[in-house]
Write a protein that holds these residues in place. Structure first.
Motif, PDB file in Angstrom:
ATOM      1  N   ASP A   1       3.086   7.467  12.284  1.00 51.85           N
ATOM      2  CA  ASP A   1       5.166   7.055  11.919  1.00 51.85           C
ATOM      3  C   ASP A   1       4.554   5.595  10.801  1.00 51.85           C
ATOM      4  OD1 ASP A   1       2.712   5.335  13.821  1.00 51.85           O
ATOM      5  OD2 ASP A   1       4.102   4.270  14.967  1.00 51.85           O
TER       6      ASP A   1
ATOM      7  N   PRO B   1      18.166   7.117  16.157  1.00 50.77           N
ATOM      8  CA  PRO B   1      16.369   7.246  15.813  1.00 50.77           C
ATOM      9  C   PRO B   1      16.305   6.615  14.383  1.00 50.77           C
ATOM     10  CG  PRO B   1      17.968   9.616  15.743  1.00 50.77           C
ATOM     11  CD  PRO B   1      18.747   8.361  15.836  1.00 50.77           C
TER      12      PRO B   1
ATOM     13  N   GLY C   1      10.940  10.110  15.452  1.00 50.10           N
ATOM     14  CA  GLY C   1      11.775  10.358  15.941  1.00 50.10           C
ATOM     15  C   GLY C   1      12.341   9.591  17.228  1.00 50.10           C
ATOM     16  N   GLN C   2      11.910   8.089  17.199  1.00 53.10           N
ATOM     17  CA  GLN C   2      12.069   7.895  19.138  1.00 53.10           C
ATOM     18  C   GLN C   2      13.352   6.819  18.217  1.00 53.10           C
ATOM     19  OE1 GLN C   2       9.324   7.259  16.927  1.00 53.10           O
ATOM     20  NE2 GLN C   2       8.905   5.148  16.356  1.00 53.10           N
ATOM     21  N   ARG C   3      14.275   6.115  19.845  1.00 54.95           N
ATOM     22  CA  ARG C   3      15.409   5.811  19.327  1.00 54.95           C
ATOM     23  C   ARG C   3      15.469   4.402  19.389  1.00 54.95           C
ATOM     24  NH1 ARG C   3      19.575   8.998  18.850  1.00 54.95           N
ATOM     25  NH2 ARG C   3      19.165  11.321  18.945  1.00 54.95           N
TER      26      ARG C   3
ATOM     27  N   MET D   1      12.333  12.045   9.681  1.00 53.90           N
ATOM     28  CA  MET D   1      13.000  12.526  11.687  1.00 53.90           C
ATOM     29  C   MET D   1      11.685  13.230  12.371  1.00 53.90           C
ATOM     30  SD  MET D   1      16.539  11.592  11.980  1.00 53.90           S
ATOM     31  CE  MET D   1      17.044  12.181  13.475  1.00 53.90           C
TER      32      MET D   1
END
Length: 242
Positions: free
Chosen positions: A188, A62, A55-57, A51
């Motif tokens: 990421d 998410p 954390g991008q949605r 997370m």
């Protein structure tokens, strides 16, 4: 430096596997404890890291959680397909799908490799961060070794295959740390992997390990072992973080 530190993971993983091997006559307690450890690793370590790093949605959710659910579903589909194939070949005893055990063990190896990559990548930032990450990884590698041996053998694989998977899991962090000497993995991408693997591990714990632990021995001791496993991971991860 990162590779040398990762050798601590190698030793701790083997210690965890040795512990699982020694208590084979208390299989229901081993499975209960392993299930608790898996739940603790997912809830207190893998998912929070995923997370934070991814954390991008996507469509309001998410990405880490989407991958988490995706990992759970992929594990479920693969396990069902393997079980169906096994039944077509005449094996009807539930819980004994050796390919599923090897697949689960391989997933643990992949996670351990990612742990090694995390150690190496953090040392690329600075020594202090590398040391902190290494402590966290080594602290829960006992659980990794314990779970790798247990989950591989729980599906009907013999001792030789379970030990081979254990040694592969022990070597994986060293290989992961060594790989960062050649390439840098984006944060990421690692976070996305952790989210996906968390879903896989949760499926193994909740749908396979814990039901198998309680099916033949529905005792309080099994339940207590599960709670103890989760509590231990909370203490280990909390201590490593602080």
């Amino acid at each position: 430096m990162a590779v040398l530190v990762a050798l601590g993971s190698f030793v701790m993983t083997l210690v965890g596997g040795w512990a699982a091997l020694r208590v084979v006559d208390r299989r229901h307690l081993v499975l209960g404890f392993a299930g608790g450890l898996m739940l603790g690793v997912v809830g207190f370590d893998l998912l929070p890291e995923a997370m934070e790093g991814a954390g991008q949605r996507l469509h309001g959710v998410p990405v880490a959680l989407l991958l988490f659910v995706g990992g759970f579903l992929v594990a479920h589909v693969v396990e069902r397909l393997l079980a169906l194939r096994q039944s077509e070949h005449g094996a009807h005893e539930p819980g004994h799908v050796p390919q599923a055990g090897l697949g689960a063990g391989a997933a643990m190896v992949g996670h351990s490799f990612a742990d090694g990559v995390a150690i190496g990548a953090s040392f690329q930032v600075d020594a202090a961060m590398g040391t902190a990450v290494a402590i966290a990884v080594i602290a829960h590698d006992f659980a990794d070794g314990f779970n790798t041996y247990t989950v591989t053998s729980a599906y009907g694989n013999d001792r030789r295959k379970a030990l081979a998977m254990l040694f592969a899991d022990a070597l994986a962090p060293v290989a992961g740390a060594a790989s960062t000497l050649l390439v840098t993995i984006p944060e990421d991408v690692l976070a996305c992997y952790l989210g996906f693997f968390g879903g896989v591990l949760l499926y193994i714990a909740a749908a396979e390990i814990l039901p198998e632990a309680s099916h033949r021995h529905p005792a309080r001791s099994t339940l207590l072992c599960t709670v103890a496993g989760a509590a231990l991971m909370w203490l280990v991860i909390g201590t490593a973080v602080h």
